[in-house]
Structures are given as structure tokens and as C-alpha cells.
Design a protein around this motif. Sequence first.
Motif, PDB file in Angstrom:
ATOM      1  N   ARG A  78     -53.961  70.905  -3.808  1.00  0.00           N
ATOM      2  CA  ARG A  78     -54.128  72.164  -3.101  1.00  0.00           C
ATOM      3  C   ARG A  78     -55.048  73.125  -3.833  1.00  0.00           C
ATOM      4  O   ARG A  78     -55.532  74.087  -3.257  1.00  0.00           O
ATOM      5  N   PHE A  79     -55.260  72.943  -5.108  1.00  0.00           N
ATOM      6  CA  PHE A  79     -56.047  73.893  -5.869  1.00  0.00           C
ATOM      7  C   PHE A  79     -57.502  73.435  -5.935  1.00  0.00           C
ATOM      8  O   PHE A  79     -57.855  72.532  -6.680  1.00  0.00           O
TER       9      PHE A  79
ATOM     10  N   VAL B  11     -52.507  79.919  -5.176  1.00  0.00           N
ATOM     11  CA  VAL B  11     -52.221  79.170  -3.942  1.00  0.00           C
ATOM     12  C   VAL B  11     -52.868  79.861  -2.752  1.00  0.00           C
ATOM     13  O   VAL B  11     -53.499  79.220  -1.898  1.00  0.00           O
TER      14      VAL B  11
ATOM     15  N   LYS C  46     -62.151  77.432   1.795  1.00  0.00           N
ATOM     16  CA  LYS C  46     -61.037  78.258   1.334  1.00  0.00           C
ATOM     17  C   LYS C  46     -61.043  79.552   2.132  1.00  0.00           C
ATOM     18  O   LYS C  46     -61.977  79.849   2.864  1.00  0.00           O
TER      19      LYS C  46
ATOM     20  N   ALA D 269     -48.880  82.145  -7.211  1.00  0.00           N
ATOM     21  CA  ALA D 269     -48.934  82.478  -5.783  1.00  0.00           C
ATOM     22  C   ALA D 269     -50.334  82.951  -5.397  1.00  0.00           C
ATOM     23  O   ALA D 269     -50.834  82.623  -4.311  1.00  0.00           O
TER      24      ALA D 269
ATOM     25  N   VAL E 289     -46.537  83.360   0.616  1.00  0.00           N
ATOM     26  CA  VAL E 289     -46.505  82.218  -0.304  1.00  0.00           C
ATOM     27  C   VAL E 289     -45.147  82.246  -0.989  1.00  0.00           C
ATOM     28  O   VAL E 289     -44.863  83.166  -1.772  1.00  0.00           O
TER      29      VAL E 289
ATOM     30  N   SER F 130     -55.973  77.727  -1.261  1.00  0.00           N
ATOM     31  CA  SER F 130     -55.483  76.807  -0.237  1.00  0.00           C
ATOM     32  C   SER F 130     -56.527  76.677   0.857  1.00  0.00           C
ATOM     33  O   SER F 130     -57.163  77.650   1.265  1.00  0.00           O
TER      34      SER F 130
END
Length: 861
Positions: free
Chosen positions: A851-852, A838, A689, A835, A567, A842
Motif C-alpha cells: 500500500r505504501f 496510509v 495516489k 495514518a 484511516v 494509498s
Amino acid sequence: MKKIKALFHKYSKWLEIIFLATVTLAVFVEIISISKSISPGALARQFGDVALWKLIVVIVIGLIGVSPMVAYDYLLNKTLDNKLKFMYLFESSWVINTINNLAGFGGFVSVGLRTEFYGKKIENKQFAATLTRLFMFIMSGLSFYSLVALIMIFTGVATDYVGNFWIWLVGGTLYIPFVWVTSTLNKNVITNKFKLQVTGISIMEWTGVVVTFFTAGWALGMPVPFHQVLPLLIAATIIGICSLIPGSIGSFDVIMILGLSELGVNRELALAWLLLYRIAYYFIPFAIGLVLLVHTFGTTFNERYNKVPGEILMSVGHRIVSALLYFSGVIMVLYATVPDAFEYWDWLRRLNPWSANIISEFPSILLGFMLLMAARGITSKVKRALYPTLIILVLTLIYMIYHEVSYLSVAFAVILMLLVWLSRKRLFRKQFVYSWEARTIDGIIWATLVIIYVVIGVYSLPGIKNIRFIRPQHLDFILFPSMSVWISGAMAIVIVAISTVVIERFFEGHRVVPGEKLQGNEARLDQIITTFNGNATSQLAYLGDKRLYFYQNAEHEDTVAIQFRPVNNKLIVMGDLIGNPLDFPMAVEQFIHESDDLGYDPVFYEVSQEIAMLAHEFGFNFIKMGEEAHVELPEFTLAGKKRKAERTMCNKLEREGFKFSVVQPPFDEEFMQDLRVVSDAWLHGRKEKGFSLGFFKESYLQKEPIAIVQDPEGKIVAFTTIMDSNNAVEISIDLMRFTSAAPSGVMDYMFIKLFTHMQEQGYIDFNLGMAPLANVGTYYRSFTEERIANLVYQFGTNFYSFQGLRRFKAKYADEWRARYTSYSKTSFILYVMIALLVADNSSVEPQTGHRFGIFRFNRNN
């Protein structure tokens, strides 16, 4: 007479100190008197009028003038039959003589350095005797020139003022006959060949002094005849040596300034002459000598202390070079955007290493921002940044010379290029990964330049400086400039942006990420887990959403696997290492080293204390991320008052016809389809996820047993995947999903049945997974980052049930084990957390939304 000699010997040191202090005081007083009559502005103009090529000639002549002194040490070692490599002899001799020139203290420095460099392998008496003989004749060249100067005085060639120094020249002239006679009468016979060799070298040395001095005068356009200055130069040199002041600084200069003034040279020009002479003959050779000294002595010293001093020096030097590059880029941009501000603001003018007339408009803006981008590459230690940075500096230097800048500015650019070149060993990274931290720092610098442009640019507009407010028309101009200004500004922005992006892309090269994909490497992972067992997170490696890094031992056998996801510039390692614990230190070191080579910073996420401390040994910070709940299966029971509620709930569900079972792989298509129906119902349209938790992937689910709960009709209403650590001790779960038709309390029922089942299978430890941020930062001396995390834990319940999750797991947990995140000291904790978010949130499927995603209940949350 004997008493007088004894007293003199007893107090000789004190007499020497008194003499030196008296001479120094007299020289100091005279310097103050002379300085009052010298104009700094006039002195600066004297240097400013000298052509660059003339300065280069003077410096080259100075270096040539110093070089004959190397022959002294060649002769010394040849006489002693001390065989040394030529480069070592040249470097050490240059160091000895240039340092002795500037800080000789009557030759004590020379003796000490020669003993250190050459005397260790030679018998002390033999070395001392030969060195003494050498010193006796080193001044013979000065004695020769004293004779020449004395002849000029007595023949009337020199002026009457210079004739006042005849007594000093007589003393200097008598030196050669004196040492020749005493050396002949001495029992320790010195051969005539040795005397002639040293005398010849000395004459060459002092010829270099004379030529350098007069070359400096030529460069400054001095009209004073040679025959008038030479006697003054030799007399002042003798007086300076007799003063015992290091380098004759002050004593020599006072005599020369006063003498040149009598010859009609104004004091500013005389001082400029002396400064240029000292720079060419003393300071530049001395600086080269210091570099050689660090190279010669530094290597031995560095090896003695395990290369730690060298690393410290290189690290500090690298930071200085990076700072100077940033500083240069900022100054060039400022000078281009708001040149008038440097006329109004004294503090800006003082900070500026370039000339006030160096920059005009766009080229400097472009070079300035290119320098900033180059500075980022050098700061990031990228190997590919070396030559582009040097090219940009060369272009900057050409631009400066074209605009006729000062020599100081040119020297600054040349020194900066030299420092960049010397720091090349620190540039080891094979590619550039622009981290969020670096973008933040650079973004602040770029934004600051824009703000300064607006503020100082407006302030420097005509008529603004003397008023306390900005007129509306000036604001209108800033916000809505003319079309030509707007177009030219837009073009400048585009060109600068393209240039910096091109440089960035060049630094990046062909992007390489450490490790390998799961595909094609399943057998290697299987072999490690089968041989050395896994852990609570090892099964996540089979998801295929992370890369795998394999460590091989000396026999080239895979012994450790590390699963991670990149990331930005961070490699987020998921959980503890997999494999042989004995190889973990070597694996971590190799992984960090290879990641660093490629411009990445590893982040060890949700690791045990052992791995966190191991990473800490390699310079990583760490923060507690929460606690992992564990159930001691041999002690688990539903009997007693403590488990009455759970016992009642289980009995109720079983009376209603719900059944628990554990199904072993492989699973048929119908079974997998039933699980997918439950999973899709639980997801309710949300995207899957991955990373720290499993997702519905048939190949992944086929690897381990799956526990299911069926309703009275046999329909699956809930399931959970089992994660076996392959050590017959620890067991855990991953996916836990259920439909809306599942009864209340189905999760408790699932857990209790799993505890009982695994207890019967002989497992000792049931891992319930993480309670994020649990017991983090509760102690008042905890890390600042952990104290902040505690605030998130206390007040973040409205967004995520941190406390509720801990309470649920606390119903069963017998032990809580801390889990940590370790990260590089160069990383900002905020960006580390981003990070992690993410990586954790992701989607494993392509999506176009935010994205979250939301957190889900599983083994980790």
C-alpha cells in the motif's frame, strides 16, 4: 464558687482535650492488650463460616435499624414549617445521621450538617431553639433501655459481671426524668406532644441498634442469652458516648470484648460480632450516606464551578473502573492457566481479589478474556458496552458463587458491577472503533498473559521450583505437548477468539463515518467557495477521494466545509478549513464532538498556525510538519544577476521552439487525451495516489486552467494544473507532469512562466507547496517528536530528497510559512504518522501490492 466556675469556663476547652486524650490513650492501650490475644486466622474463619444469606439479613436489618432517625429531621422541619421535598429530606437526613453515628464529636457534626441542609431559610434563633429541644430528647430511647437493663440487673436476671456496670445504667435511666423536668421548668415551653414524638422516635432508633446487634450475633451462631448481653450492650454504649470518641470506636469495643469474654465468648468471636455489627449499622449506612452527600452537595458544588469538579470526578472514576475491569480479567486468566502459581508466588496471591479456589480451567479463561474485551469497551466509553459488561460480570459472579468463593471476592464483583453502572454517563460513544493504539495496549496485555503462562506455568510444574534450570523434557512438553493437550488448547483459543470477536462486533454496531461523499454535494461545496473563497487546498475536495463535513450556521446555511479521509479511528483532515473564518471555531468544535461520539479522533494535517492553535484549544497536541514556500509575485523579476541562470535557461528553451501557455476549461477530448499520454508516461506504471495531492481525473482537471509546455511540433511534453483559491490573491499548482522528451529544466521553465503569467493576472502570492520536515526540530527545546523528525530530515535523504526539495523551492521562495499537524492527546504520534502515510500513499485505484507507494513531485513534495 464563682471563681471556680470562672476558672472552669476559662479552661473548659483544655479540660475537654485532656479528658479526650486520656480516654483515647487508655482505650488504645487496652486495644493493644486485647489484640495480642486475638488470632487473625481464627477471626477470618469466623467470618468465612457465615452463610451469605445471613450476612444479607444482617445488612438489611442494619439499614432498617438506621432508618428511624430520618423521623427526627421530618419532625424538625415540620415544627419549623420548612417545606422540603421528600427525597431531599430523606437523603439529607440519612447523610446527617449516618455521618454523625460514625464521626459525631458529641453532636457537633450533626448540628453543622443540619444547619447547612435546613437552617439557611430559617431564622437563626428559631432554628437553634428547635434544634436544641430536639437534641434534649434524642437520647431518651437509650434512657428507656437503660431502665430495662437496670431492672434485669436488680431482679437477678443478668450475671454478676454485668451488674458491675449498674452505676452507668442508673445515670442513663435518670436522663429521661431530668430532661422532662428541666424542659418543663424552662421558659421556652416544649409541648408534651413534641416530647412524646421525639421519645417515640428515639425508642425506635435504639430498638434498631439492639436488634441489629443481636441479629449479627445470631448470624455468627452466638449462644449467649439476651438478658445477659443487653445490659452490657447498653452500658458499653453509654460509656462510649461519654468518652466523646467519634463513633465510640475503641471505647465501646473494649468494654464489649471484655464483657463478652466474661460471658464465655472467645475474643475472636466477640471481635467478629462487633465487626459485623459495625459494618451493618455504621459502615454500610455511612458509605450510602457519602454517596448521597456527593449527590446532594456535589450537584450544587458542581454547578457553582461550571461542572468542572463533576467532570474530573467522572473521569477519574471511569479510569478506575476501566483499570479494575482489566485487572479482573488478567487475574481470572492467570488463575485459570496457572492456578498452582498462586500457591507458590505470594505477590500474586496478594494481588488476587478473587478466592484461591475460585477458578478451575476453561470457563475462567473465557470469562477473563471477555472481561478484557469488555474493559476495552468501557475504556473507549462505548454506550453499547454497558449491558454486555454487566452481563459478563454477573456470569463471573455466578461462577464465583458456584465455586464457593469468599465473601470478599463476591463483594468485589458486586462493587465492580455497581461502579460500572455508576459510570454509565461516561459511556456516550455510539460505536466502537478499535484504534491501533488500543490494539497495541491490548496486544501487550494478551502477549504478557501468554508469557506469564509459559514462565510461571513451567515454574509451577512439580519439581521445578527447587531447581535453577528447566529440564529439556519440560521444554519439550511446552513446545510439543500431547495431542489431547494440543486439541483442547486449540479449541480454547478458537472459542475465546470467537467470543471476543463477537463482543467487538457488537460494540462496533453499524459502522457510521461522519460527513458525506462528494457525489451529490458539489453544489454545496461550490456555494461555500464562491461565497467565502477557498484556500491552497480547497480544490482537492473535488477529487472525490475524501469525505466532506459541512457546518451550518444558525440560519441552516452551509458556511464551512472540512475535507477528510478515515484511516482506522482517525479522520485525517486535509489542509485548512474551507469557508467563513468566523465560523471555524464552531465548526472545529462540532466536528470534534461528532467525531468523538462515533469513536473517531480527528487529525488536522498540514494546517496553518491559526487552525493548529484552534485545535489546541480543544485539547489537541501539534507538531510542525514542514514549511510552505511562497513567492511574492509583485516582487518577482528575471532581471539582474540573481536570476541570470534562470533567464538564460528560459531563453534557450524558447529559442529551441518550446512554448508555454495557459489553457482555460472546458477542455475537449483530444486535449484531455494528450494530457493523459503525458501523465501515463510520467507515472511509468505506478499507481495514482490522492488525498493531499491531485491525480488524473478528467472531472477534476476540467475545473481549473492548465498550464502546458509544447515542443516545436506542438506536442505537449509537460503540464501542470492550477489551483485557484478564488480570492484573487493566492494561486498554486497541483499536478506537474512531464514526459522523457521534455527538455532539462522544464520544471524551472514552467514555474518561471507561471510566476510571470500570474503576476500579469494580478495575483499577489504564489504557493509553491510544502517542503516536508523543513526547519522542524532545529531548536534544542523543540518537542521531542519534532527533534525525531529533524533526524529523519537529516538522515532520510537516501530514501527521499527532503533537502533537495527544499533547495529547489528555496530558489524562488520569498517566505516560508510553517504548517502543522494537530492530533488528539489519546493518539500515539507513531500511529498518527502511519495514518498520514496510509492516507497520502494509498492508491486511488484497486491494487494488490504494497500500500505504501513512492513519493511524487507535486505541490506538496
